[in-house]
Structure formats: structure tokens, C-alpha cells
Design a protein around this motif. Sequence first.
Motif, PDB file in Angstrom:
ATOM      1  N   MET A   1      21.131  -1.619  40.957  1.00 15.68           N
ATOM      2  CA  MET A   1      21.629  -0.301  41.158  1.00 15.68           C
ATOM      3  C   MET A   1      21.659   0.092  42.646  1.00 15.68           C
ATOM      4  N   GLU A   2      22.714   0.304  43.091  1.00 17.44           N
ATOM      5  CA  GLU A   2      23.024   0.604  44.573  1.00 17.44           C
ATOM      6  C   GLU A   2      23.110   1.968  44.894  1.00 17.44           C
ATOM      7  N   GLU A   3      22.502   2.607  46.169  1.00 18.22           N
ATOM      8  CA  GLU A   3      22.575   3.697  46.605  1.00 18.22           C
ATOM      9  C   GLU A   3      23.181   3.604  47.971  1.00 18.22           C
ATOM     10  N   GLU A   4      24.143   4.461  48.252  1.00 15.34           N
ATOM     11  CA  GLU A   4      24.885   4.870  49.667  1.00 15.34           C
ATOM     12  C   GLU A   4      24.555   6.203  50.037  1.00 15.34           C
ATOM     13  N   LYS A   5      24.044   6.334  51.350  1.00 13.07           N
ATOM     14  CA  LYS A   5      23.754   7.512  51.786  1.00 13.07           C
ATOM     15  C   LYS A   5      25.080   8.051  52.438  1.00 13.07           C
ATOM     16  N   LEU A   6      25.644   9.176  52.126  1.00 12.74           N
ATOM     17  CA  LEU A   6      26.602   9.869  52.830  1.00 12.74           C
ATOM     18  C   LEU A   6      26.571  11.020  53.091  1.00 12.74           C
ATOM     19  N   GLU A   7      26.841  11.562  54.334  1.00 10.13           N
ATOM     20  CA  GLU A   7      26.706  12.917  54.777  1.00 10.13           C
ATOM     21  C   GLU A   7      27.748  13.451  54.279  1.00 10.13           C
ATOM     22  N   VAL A   8      28.010  14.173  53.220  1.00  5.98           N
ATOM     23  CA  VAL A   8      29.084  14.614  52.584  1.00  5.98           C
ATOM     24  C   VAL A   8      28.750  16.325  52.486  1.00  5.98           C
ATOM     25  N   GLU A   9      29.441  17.069  53.086  1.00  2.99           N
ATOM     26  CA  GLU A   9      29.367  18.475  52.792  1.00  2.99           C
ATOM     27  C   GLU A   9      29.875  18.860  51.539  1.00  2.99           C
ATOM     28  N   ILE A  10      28.956  19.455  50.588  1.00  2.00           N
ATOM     29  CA  ILE A  10      29.322  19.552  49.055  1.00  2.00           C
ATOM     30  C   ILE A  10      29.380  21.133  49.021  1.00  2.00           C
ATOM     31  N   LYS A  11      30.603  21.734  48.652  1.00  2.00           N
ATOM     32  CA  LYS A  11      30.582  23.394  48.474  1.00  2.00           C
ATOM     33  C   LYS A  11      30.394  23.603  46.890  1.00  2.00           C
ATOM     34  N   ASP A  12      30.336  24.704  46.737  1.00  2.00           N
ATOM     35  CA  ASP A  12      30.109  25.206  45.254  1.00  2.00           C
ATOM     36  C   ASP A  12      31.234  24.668  44.232  1.00  2.00           C
ATOM     37  N   GLU A  13      32.457  24.775  44.578  1.00  3.88           N
ATOM     38  CA  GLU A  13      33.308  24.217  43.732  1.00  3.88           C
ATOM     39  C   GLU A  13      33.211  22.306  43.517  1.00  3.88           C
ATOM     40  N   ASP A  14      32.760  21.943  44.601  1.00  3.13           N
ATOM     41  CA  ASP A  14      32.558  20.528  44.591  1.00  3.13           C
ATOM     42  C   ASP A  14      31.596  20.279  43.508  1.00  3.13           C
ATOM     43  N   ARG A  15      30.280  21.013  43.831  1.00  2.00           N
ATOM     44  CA  ARG A  15      29.244  20.894  42.806  1.00  2.00           C
ATOM     45  C   ARG A  15      29.411  21.071  41.274  1.00  2.00           C
ATOM     46  N   VAL A  16      30.451  21.829  40.981  1.00  4.43           N
ATOM     47  CA  VAL A  16      30.787  21.999  39.584  1.00  4.43           C
ATOM     48  C   VAL A  16      31.779  20.827  39.086  1.00  4.43           C
ATOM     49  N   MET A  17      32.556  20.172  39.987  1.00  4.96           N
ATOM     50  CA  MET A  17      33.179  18.936  39.796  1.00  4.96           C
ATOM     51  C   MET A  17      32.354  17.862  39.554  1.00  4.96           C
ATOM     52  N   LEU A  18      31.296  17.822  40.361  1.00  8.90           N
ATOM     53  CA  LEU A  18      30.352  16.675  39.951  1.00  8.90           C
ATOM     54  C   LEU A  18      29.606  16.708  38.925  1.00  8.90           C
ATOM     55  N   VAL A  19      29.301  18.087  38.476  1.00 11.34           N
ATOM     56  CA  VAL A  19      28.705  18.134  37.117  1.00 11.34           C
ATOM     57  C   VAL A  19      29.736  17.815  35.919  1.00 11.34           C
ATOM     58  N   PHE A  20      30.738  18.459  36.158  1.00 13.63           N
ATOM     59  CA  PHE A  20      31.682  17.618  35.143  1.00 13.63           C
ATOM     60  C   PHE A  20      31.996  16.094  35.103  1.00 13.63           C
ATOM     61  N   SER A  21      31.856  15.400  36.311  1.00 11.18           N
ATOM     62  CA  SER A  21      31.912  13.967  36.456  1.00 11.18           C
ATOM     63  C   SER A  21      31.303  13.320  35.232  1.00 11.18           C
ATOM     64  N   TYR A  22      29.935  13.914  35.017  1.00 13.59           N
ATOM     65  CA  TYR A  22      29.285  13.144  34.227  1.00 13.59           C
ATOM     66  C   TYR A  22      28.949  13.895  32.665  1.00 13.59           C
ATOM     67  N   LEU A  23      29.841  14.762  32.502  1.00 14.98           N
ATOM     68  CA  LEU A  23      29.921  15.190  31.002  1.00 14.98           C
ATOM     69  C   LEU A  23      30.938  14.754  30.066  1.00 14.98           C
ATOM     70  N   GLY A  24      31.097  13.402  30.116  1.00 14.91           N
ATOM     71  CA  GLY A  24      31.769  13.040  29.192  1.00 14.91           C
ATOM     72  C   GLY A  24      33.563  13.138  29.411  1.00 14.91           C
ATOM     73  N   PRO A  25      34.144  13.836  28.417  1.00 10.13           N
ATOM     74  CA  PRO A  25      35.623  14.168  28.617  1.00 10.13           C
ATOM     75  C   PRO A  25      35.832  14.962  29.587  1.00 10.13           C
ATOM     76  N   LEU A  26      34.776  15.597  29.945  1.00  8.41           N
ATOM     77  CA  LEU A  26      35.279  16.829  31.177  1.00  8.41           C
ATOM     78  C   LEU A  26      35.379  15.897  32.582  1.00  8.41           C
ATOM     79  N   SER A  27      35.116  14.785  32.598  1.00  9.32           N
ATOM     80  CA  SER A  27      35.289  14.053  33.851  1.00  9.32           C
ATOM     81  C   SER A  27      36.767  13.753  34.136  1.00  9.32           C
ATOM     82  N   ILE A  28      37.659  14.006  33.032  1.00  9.49           N
ATOM     83  CA  ILE A  28      39.169  13.970  33.287  1.00  9.49           C
ATOM     84  C   ILE A  28      39.276  15.118  34.294  1.00  9.49           C
ATOM     85  N   VAL A  29      38.777  16.233  34.094  1.00 10.06           N
ATOM     86  CA  VAL A  29      39.159  17.575  34.965  1.00 10.06           C
ATOM     87  C   VAL A  29      38.866  17.306  36.353  1.00 10.06           C
TER      88      VAL A  29
END
Length: 116
Positions: A1-29
Motif C-alpha cells: 500500500m502506497e502513500e503519496e504526500k500531497l499538499e492539497v488545500e481541502i475546502k469543506d465542500e471537498d471534504r464532503v466529496m471525499l467522504v462520499f468517495s468511499y460510501l459505495g454508490p455515493l462515489s458516483i456523486v
Amino acid sequence: MEEEKLEVEIKDEDRVMLVFSYLGPLSIVSILTARKEFIKWHAKQGFIFFILWMALFVVLQPFYLFFKLIWLGWLFLTIEILIGLGIFALAFFCMVRGLEGEKFKIPFIGDLADRF
């Protein structure tokens, strides 16, 4: 398993999209609405992970039904539950890493996400 450190600025709407990314069918959103490539990558990985998880579930179900007939269904069901908990833990770990601004590649699945 690999990790890549990226300095990405994450806003609140991006955080919601990241959570959706790993919630099964919501990843399509997340795939359809995310603007940042970092979020889309996590959404692709989450969607592929969900598809493979569902395929594994479909493959294991006949075995559970067979073992249920010979009174060992509880054993196989226990194994299936443990696999499900492991999958849930891995998805949660990937979600947390994404919220920290890191790309955590699940072997094979992360490579597939890079291709799409």
C-alpha cells in the motif's frame, strides 16, 4: 500500500466529496461533481473498491448457502462478516487519509484508478 504526500488545500465542500468517495454508490456523486483531480482520484478508487466488494459478496453468497445446508453456515457467515469489517476499515482508513490531503493507494485498485 502506497502513500503519496500531497499538499492539497481541502475546502469543506471537498471534504464532503471525499467522504462520499468511499460510501459505495455515493462515489458516483463525487466523480460527477468534484472539480479537483485529487477528489476525483479518490472517488474513482472508492467506486472501484465498491464494485470489487460487491463482486466478492456475490461470489461468496453461494458458498454461504452451501455451507448453511451442511450446518456450517455460521462459520462461513462469521468469515464473511470479518471480511466485511476489514473492507469497511480499509475504506474508512482511505477516507481519513484523503481528508488529511494524502493519496493512499490500495494495491491494484489504486492503479486502476490511475488509469481512468
